[in-house]
Design a protein around this motif. Structure first.
Motif, mmCIF file in Angstrom:
data_model
loop_
_atom_site.group_PDB
_atom_site.id
_atom_site.type_symbol
_atom_site.label_atom_id
_atom_site.label_comp_id
_atom_site.label_asym_id
_atom_site.label_seq_id
_atom_site.Cartn_x
_atom_site.Cartn_y
_atom_site.Cartn_z
ATOM 1 N N LYS A 3 -22.278 2.975 -19.322
ATOM 2 C CA LYS A 3 -22.071 3.625 -20.614
ATOM 3 C C LYS A 3 -21.875 2.577 -21.710
ATOM 4 C CE LYS A 3 -20.101 7.916 -18.903
ATOM 5 N NZ LYS A 3 -18.899 8.706 -18.761
ATOM 6 N N ALA A 4 -21.253 1.458 -21.383
ATOM 7 C CA ALA A 4 -21.016 0.412 -22.367
ATOM 8 C C ALA A 4 -22.332 -0.201 -22.820
ATOM 9 C CB ALA A 4 -20.104 -0.669 -21.788
ATOM 10 N N GLY A 5 -23.283 -0.233 -21.950
ATOM 11 C CA GLY A 5 -24.601 -0.690 -22.349
ATOM 12 C C GLY A 5 -24.968 -2.030 -21.771
ATOM 13 N N LYS A 6 -26.229 -2.299 -21.886
ATOM 14 C CA LYS A 6 -26.800 -3.561 -21.425
ATOM 15 C C LYS A 6 -27.171 -4.345 -22.672
ATOM 16 C CE LYS A 6 -30.542 -5.181 -18.431
ATOM 17 N NZ LYS A 6 -31.685 -4.748 -17.621
ATOM 18 N N PHE A 7 -26.643 -5.546 -22.782
ATOM 19 C CA PHE A 7 -26.840 -6.347 -23.975
ATOM 20 C C PHE A 7 -27.853 -7.456 -23.713
ATOM 21 C CE2 PHE A 7 -22.501 -4.734 -24.101
ATOM 22 C CZ PHE A 7 -22.521 -4.074 -25.315
ATOM 23 N N GLY A 8 -28.640 -7.752 -24.726
ATOM 24 C CA GLY A 8 -29.595 -8.846 -24.655
ATOM 25 C C GLY A 8 -29.581 -9.604 -25.965
ATOM 26 N N HIS A 9 -30.216 -10.759 -25.979
ATOM 27 C CA HIS A 9 -30.297 -11.519 -27.231
ATOM 28 C C HIS A 9 -31.620 -12.259 -27.281
ATOM 29 C CE1 HIS A 9 -29.549 -15.402 -25.285
ATOM 30 N NE2 HIS A 9 -28.701 -14.744 -24.506
ATOM 31 N N ILE A 10 -31.994 -12.595 -28.491
ATOM 32 C CA ILE A 10 -33.225 -13.345 -28.736
ATOM 33 C C ILE A 10 -33.036 -14.112 -30.035
ATOM 34 C CG2 ILE A 10 -34.326 -11.453 -29.996
ATOM 35 C CD1 ILE A 10 -36.999 -12.359 -28.780
ATOM 36 N N ASP A 43 -41.350 -4.596 -33.125
ATOM 37 C CA ASP A 43 -41.943 -3.594 -32.237
ATOM 38 C C ASP A 43 -41.932 -4.083 -30.788
ATOM 39 O OD1 ASP A 43 -42.361 -1.960 -34.424
ATOM 40 O OD2 ASP A 43 -44.519 -2.335 -34.541
ATOM 41 N N ALA A 44 -42.256 -5.353 -30.582
ATOM 42 C CA ALA A 44 -42.255 -5.917 -29.233
ATOM 43 C C ALA A 44 -40.839 -5.962 -28.660
ATOM 44 C CB ALA A 44 -42.872 -7.310 -29.243
ATOM 45 N N ILE A 45 -39.874 -6.337 -29.490
ATOM 46 C CA ILE A 45 -38.477 -6.387 -29.050
ATOM 47 C C ILE A 45 -38.001 -4.983 -28.675
ATOM 48 C CG2 ILE A 45 -36.103 -6.786 -29.845
ATOM 49 C CD1 ILE A 45 -37.332 -9.146 -31.527
ATOM 50 N N GLU A 95 -37.987 -0.660 -22.284
ATOM 51 C CA GLU A 95 -38.561 -0.809 -20.942
ATOM 52 C C GLU A 95 -37.536 -1.327 -19.941
ATOM 53 O OE1 GLU A 95 -41.934 -3.592 -18.773
ATOM 54 O OE2 GLU A 95 -42.218 -3.052 -20.876
ATOM 55 N N HIS A 96 -36.663 -2.236 -20.396
ATOM 56 C CA HIS A 96 -35.698 -2.847 -19.488
ATOM 57 C C HIS A 96 -34.290 -2.265 -19.611
ATOM 58 C CE1 HIS A 96 -38.514 -5.848 -18.010
ATOM 59 N NE2 HIS A 96 -38.986 -5.882 -19.247
ATOM 60 N N GLY A 97 -34.137 -1.202 -20.372
ATOM 61 C CA GLY A 97 -32.869 -0.489 -20.444
ATOM 62 C C GLY A 97 -31.773 -1.173 -21.236
ATOM 63 N N TYR A 98 -32.150 -1.989 -22.212
ATOM 64 C CA TYR A 98 -31.130 -2.626 -23.045
ATOM 65 C C TYR A 98 -30.631 -1.627 -24.085
ATOM 66 C CZ TYR A 98 -32.263 -7.171 -21.131
ATOM 67 O OH TYR A 98 -32.451 -8.223 -20.291
ATOM 68 N N THR A 99 -29.332 -1.657 -24.321
ATOM 69 C CA THR A 99 -28.737 -0.807 -25.336
ATOM 70 C C THR A 99 -28.719 -1.531 -26.679
ATOM 71 O OG1 THR A 99 -27.308 0.084 -23.609
ATOM 72 C CG2 THR A 99 -26.725 0.616 -25.875
ATOM 73 N N TYR A 100 -28.428 -2.814 -26.642
ATOM 74 C CA TYR A 100 -28.367 -3.616 -27.860
ATOM 75 C C TYR A 100 -29.101 -4.936 -27.638
ATOM 76 C CZ TYR A 100 -24.657 -0.497 -29.374
ATOM 77 O OH TYR A 100 -23.943 0.606 -29.724
ATOM 78 N N SER A 102 -27.807 -10.767 -36.308
ATOM 79 C CA SER A 102 -27.903 -9.338 -36.567
ATOM 80 C C SER A 102 -28.315 -8.595 -35.297
ATOM 81 C CB SER A 102 -28.924 -9.071 -37.681
ATOM 82 O OG SER A 102 -30.201 -9.531 -37.284
ATOM 83 N N VAL A 103 -28.202 -7.279 -35.346
ATOM 84 C CA VAL A 103 -28.619 -6.436 -34.240
ATOM 85 C C VAL A 103 -30.052 -5.998 -34.516
ATOM 86 C CG1 VAL A 103 -28.167 -4.312 -32.955
ATOM 87 C CG2 VAL A 103 -26.265 -5.601 -33.913
ATOM 88 N N LEU A 104 -30.950 -6.261 -33.577
ATOM 89 C CA LEU A 104 -32.358 -5.921 -33.759
ATOM 90 C C LEU A 104 -32.706 -4.559 -33.186
ATOM 91 C CD1 LEU A 104 -34.017 -9.319 -32.858
ATOM 92 C CD2 LEU A 104 -33.644 -8.361 -35.115
ATOM 93 N N TYR A 105 -32.009 -4.163 -32.152
ATOM 94 C CA TYR A 105 -32.304 -2.877 -31.511
ATOM 95 C C TYR A 105 -30.995 -2.231 -31.120
ATOM 96 C CZ TYR A 105 -33.638 0.588 -28.090
ATOM 97 O OH TYR A 105 -33.784 1.775 -27.426
ATOM 98 N N TYR A 106 -30.926 -0.942 -31.358
ATOM 99 C CA TYR A 106 -29.776 -0.172 -30.921
ATOM 100 C C TYR A 106 -30.173 1.294 -30.882
ATOM 101 C CZ TYR A 106 -29.336 0.419 -35.970
ATOM 102 O OH TYR A 106 -29.594 0.663 -37.296
#
Length: 185
Positions: free
Chosen positions: A25-32, A132-134, A140-145, A153-157
């Motif tokens: 529930k907390a989410g899966k985090f990624g960065h780029i 769009d790619a991010i 696809e990989h189930g990232y929340t953020y 900054s946050v790119l996807y959420y």
């Protein structure tokens, strides 16, 4: 004793499932680092080449205007040094030089704005392509953020509750206050 061990194992398994569930529930985090991504995009070179060519055109125009100014100013100084210029001619040449100087300053300001607009125009499609790619990778990989380490900054959420109204209420900011510009996702 066996019953206690059995209950303990069930309890441990239950807590393990609960922790796993709350972690999901907390989410899966990624960065780029979006700057690194933009640097390796093939279209970036084309955009930079176009921007440089546009900048060259502006610089050539400015150089031409500057040469005209220098020529007029040098001629004015030469004629003034001779002492043969009457008051009407002197005032007219001074006015011409001042107007040319103002045109150069105005051109510099407009050229800078134009160069910035051109950069936005050329980079916007690249940034959209990267975003769009991010987004696709995140989904696809189930990232929340997905955080951008290049800009902080946050790119996807995921879509969620906008707490701005609650924070404004907490701070005592009324609806009559100026509304902020909405941030793009």
């Amino acid at each position: 004793m066996k019953s206690f061990l059995k209950h303990s194992l069930i309890l441990v398994a239950f807590f393990g499932l609960a922790l796993n569930s709350s972690a999901q529930k907390a989410g899966k985090f990624g960065h780029i680092n979006s700057n690194d991504l933009l640097m390796v995009m093939p279209d970036r070179d084309t955009a930079e080449t176009k921007l440089a060519a546009f900048g060259q055109q502006l610089e050539l125009q400015l150089a031409s205007m500057t040469q005209e100014y220098e020529k007029k100013y040098t001629n004015y100084q030469t004629e003034a040094a001779k002492g043969t210029m009457n008051e009407v001619v002197r005032a007219s040449l001074e006015e011409e030089i001042i107007q040319l100087q103002q045109r150069i300053q105005e051109f510099q300001s407009k050229a800078q704005q134009s160069l910035q607009q051109k950069e936005v125009e050329l980079m916007e499609p690249l940034i959209k392509k990267a975003k769009d790619a991010i987004t696709a990778v995140a989904k696809e990989h189930g990232y929340t953020y997905i955080f951008d380490t290049g800009t902080g900054s946050v790119l996807y959420y995921p879509e969620g509750d906008d707490i701005l109204p609650l924070v404004k209420k907490q701070m005592g900011i009324t609806a009559a206050a100026a509304a902020p510009a909405s941030a793009p996702k």
